[in-house]
Design a protein around this motif. Structure first.
Motif, PDB file in Angstrom:
ATOM      1  N   ALA A  15      87.217  57.121  12.084  1.00  0.00           N
ATOM      2  CA  ALA A  15      87.563  58.036  13.134  1.00  0.00           C
ATOM      3  C   ALA A  15      86.989  59.190  12.721  1.00  0.00           C
ATOM      4  CB  ALA A  15      88.944  58.174  13.187  1.00  0.00           C
ATOM      5  N   GLY A  16      86.296  60.044  13.641  1.00  0.00           N
ATOM      6  CA  GLY A  16      85.698  61.139  13.366  1.00  0.00           C
ATOM      7  C   GLY A  16      84.300  61.112  13.056  1.00  0.00           C
ATOM      8  N   VAL A  17      83.591  62.536  12.743  1.00  0.00           N
ATOM      9  CA  VAL A  17      82.299  62.599  12.545  1.00  0.00           C
ATOM     10  C   VAL A  17      82.048  63.673  11.231  1.00  0.00           C
ATOM     11  CG1 VAL A  17      81.437  62.013  14.688  1.00  0.00           C
ATOM     12  CG2 VAL A  17      82.085  64.471  14.345  1.00  0.00           C
ATOM     13  N   GLY A  18      81.050  63.507  10.455  1.00  0.00           N
ATOM     14  CA  GLY A  18      81.190  64.353   9.573  1.00  0.00           C
ATOM     15  C   GLY A  18      80.939  64.026   8.062  1.00  0.00           C
ATOM     16  N   ASP A  19      81.041  64.417   7.040  1.00  0.00           N
ATOM     17  CA  ASP A  19      80.924  63.968   5.747  1.00  0.00           C
ATOM     18  C   ASP A  19      82.173  62.768   5.482  1.00  0.00           C
ATOM     19  OD1 ASP A  19      79.169  65.914   4.835  1.00  0.00           O
ATOM     20  OD2 ASP A  19      80.569  67.240   3.978  1.00  0.00           O
ATOM     21  N   SER A  42      90.214  63.291  10.143  1.00  0.00           N
ATOM     22  CA  SER A  42      89.131  63.042  11.455  1.00  0.00           C
ATOM     23  C   SER A  42      88.738  64.250  12.204  1.00  0.00           C
ATOM     24  CB  SER A  42      89.430  61.716  12.062  1.00  0.00           C
ATOM     25  OG  SER A  42      90.620  61.924  13.003  1.00  0.00           O
ATOM     26  N   GLU A  43      89.540  65.258  11.912  1.00  0.00           N
ATOM     27  CA  GLU A  43      89.192  66.470  12.820  1.00  0.00           C
ATOM     28  C   GLU A  43      87.959  66.908  12.466  1.00  0.00           C
ATOM     29  OE1 GLU A  43      92.734  69.023  12.852  1.00  0.00           O
ATOM     30  OE2 GLU A  43      93.904  67.581  13.905  1.00  0.00           O
ATOM     31  N   ARG A  44      87.511  66.697  11.055  1.00  0.00           N
ATOM     32  CA  ARG A  44      86.187  67.502  10.473  1.00  0.00           C
ATOM     33  C   ARG A  44      85.477  66.523   9.572  1.00  0.00           C
ATOM     34  NH1 ARG A  44      87.716  69.041   5.576  1.00  0.00           N
ATOM     35  NH2 ARG A  44      89.911  69.481   5.340  1.00  0.00           N
ATOM     36  N   MET A  45      85.881  65.300   9.491  1.00  0.00           N
ATOM     37  CA  MET A  45      85.209  64.369   8.478  1.00  0.00           C
ATOM     38  C   MET A  45      85.277  62.911   9.459  1.00  0.00           C
ATOM     39  SD  MET A  45      87.059  65.143   4.926  1.00  0.00           S
ATOM     40  CE  MET A  45      85.641  64.763   4.011  1.00  0.00           C
ATOM     41  N   ARG A  46      84.330  62.193   8.695  1.00  0.00           N
ATOM     42  CA  ARG A  46      84.177  60.721   9.112  1.00  0.00           C
ATOM     43  C   ARG A  46      85.076  59.900   8.280  1.00  0.00           C
ATOM     44  NH1 ARG A  46      79.034  56.668   9.864  1.00  0.00           N
ATOM     45  NH2 ARG A  46      78.661  57.103   7.479  1.00  0.00           N
ATOM     46  N   PRO A  86      80.801  59.275  -0.371  1.00  0.00           N
ATOM     47  CA  PRO A  86      82.190  59.401   0.085  1.00  0.00           C
ATOM     48  C   PRO A  86      83.008  60.386  -0.789  1.00  0.00           C
ATOM     49  CG  PRO A  86      81.983  57.285  -0.150  1.00  0.00           C
ATOM     50  CD  PRO A  86      80.543  57.971  -0.569  1.00  0.00           C
ATOM     51  N   VAL A  87      83.985  61.052  -0.192  1.00  0.00           N
ATOM     52  CA  VAL A  87      85.073  61.541  -0.918  1.00  0.00           C
ATOM     53  C   VAL A  87      86.104  59.979  -0.908  1.00  0.00           C
ATOM     54  CG1 VAL A  87      87.412  62.920  -0.804  1.00  0.00           C
ATOM     55  CG2 VAL A  87      84.984  63.803  -0.237  1.00  0.00           C
TER      56      VAL A  87
END
Length: 252
Positions: A15-19, A42-46, A86-87
């Motif tokens: 879910a989500g997009v970004g790092d 997921s509001e600011r990361m994948r 990834p984190v």
């Protein structure tokens, strides 16, 4: 979603997009317990959440894996799913895997929440249970008792061991034994990524002393303790958990 990874059919959600952020759940549950995290981050990361092999809708290994086999699997999953530096966030059993990955310099940042990995000091009661089980196995091999052996030992297991062991079935029982007997403290000084430790002060499964030892041995680690929280501190106090984790993720 389903994908074949390391020869096993694996269930996962993205879910989500970004790092990239990879979530690794604890023993006896699956990625569903991480869904609130996935929705938040997921509001600011994948955000990728796996059902680890033997849990949820993922296939069980044919052989009794060690914790290092699970770490190898997650390495393969990172490659197969195209995750970029990834984190890695691990809870409990997932924290064990994250420790090994961190010692291999995998993961841009690490978050351990109520992580396992330190072999506990055993009580006298524990050893009494272990040796009584071994004695029971020998007794039940005597002539005339073999026919009742499995039923009797299963009754003993249900009334004496940890709930995690009792709930495990088939090869997962041996995997559980393999996993809990691994002490990973020697790997902690090799974890080079910035590491956030979040712990429930009342955690009875992985006590706060484990988190304090990890903070001491990991070169770039900080420990945050949540009062009145247990082994699932991220569920016991979500607002504080997300405030601390968000700050760690967004600051150098």
């Amino acid at each position: 979603m389903q994908k074949s990874i390391a020869g096993l059919h694996i269930n996962y959600e993205v879910a989500g997009v970004g790092d990239d952020l990879l979530l690794l759940h604890g023993w006896g549950v699956d990625s569903a317990v991480m869904q609130p995290m996935q929705a938040h981050f997921s509001e600011r990361m994948r955000v990728t959440a796996l059902d680890l092999p033997g849990f949820g809708q993922s296939e069980t290994p044919a052989q009794p894996w060690s914790i290092y086999d699970y770490a190898d699997f997650v390495e393969a999953a990172i490659r197969e799913l195209g995750l970029v530096c990834p984190v890695i966030l691990g809870h409990s059993f997932g924290g064990r895997i994250a420790i090994i990955l961190g010692s291999r310099h995998i993961g841009k940042k690490l978050i351990f929440t109520d992580a396992a990995g330190i072999k506990p000091h055993r009580s006298v009661g524990y050893y009494l249970r272990v040796y009584s089980y071994k004695a029971a196995k020998k007794v039940m091999c005597l002539p005339g008792l073999k026919a009742y052996r499995e039923k009797a030992l299963d009754f003993w297991r249900k009334n004496n061991p940890s709930s995690d062991y009792a709930a495990a079935q088939g090869v997962m029982r041996q995997i559980f034994v393999n996993v809990v007997n691994e002490d990973l403290r020697s790997l902690l000084p090799s974890v080079s990524a910035p590491t956030l430790l979040i712990w429930g002060a009342d955690d009875a499964a992985t006590p706060l002393s484990d988190g304090q030892l990890m903070e001491k041995l990991i070169p770039d680690a900080g420990l945050v303790v949540f009062d009145h929280c247990g082994h699932y501190s991220f569920l016991d106090d979500p607002p504080r958990f997300y405030a601390v984790a968000d700050y760690f993720l967004t600051h150098p």
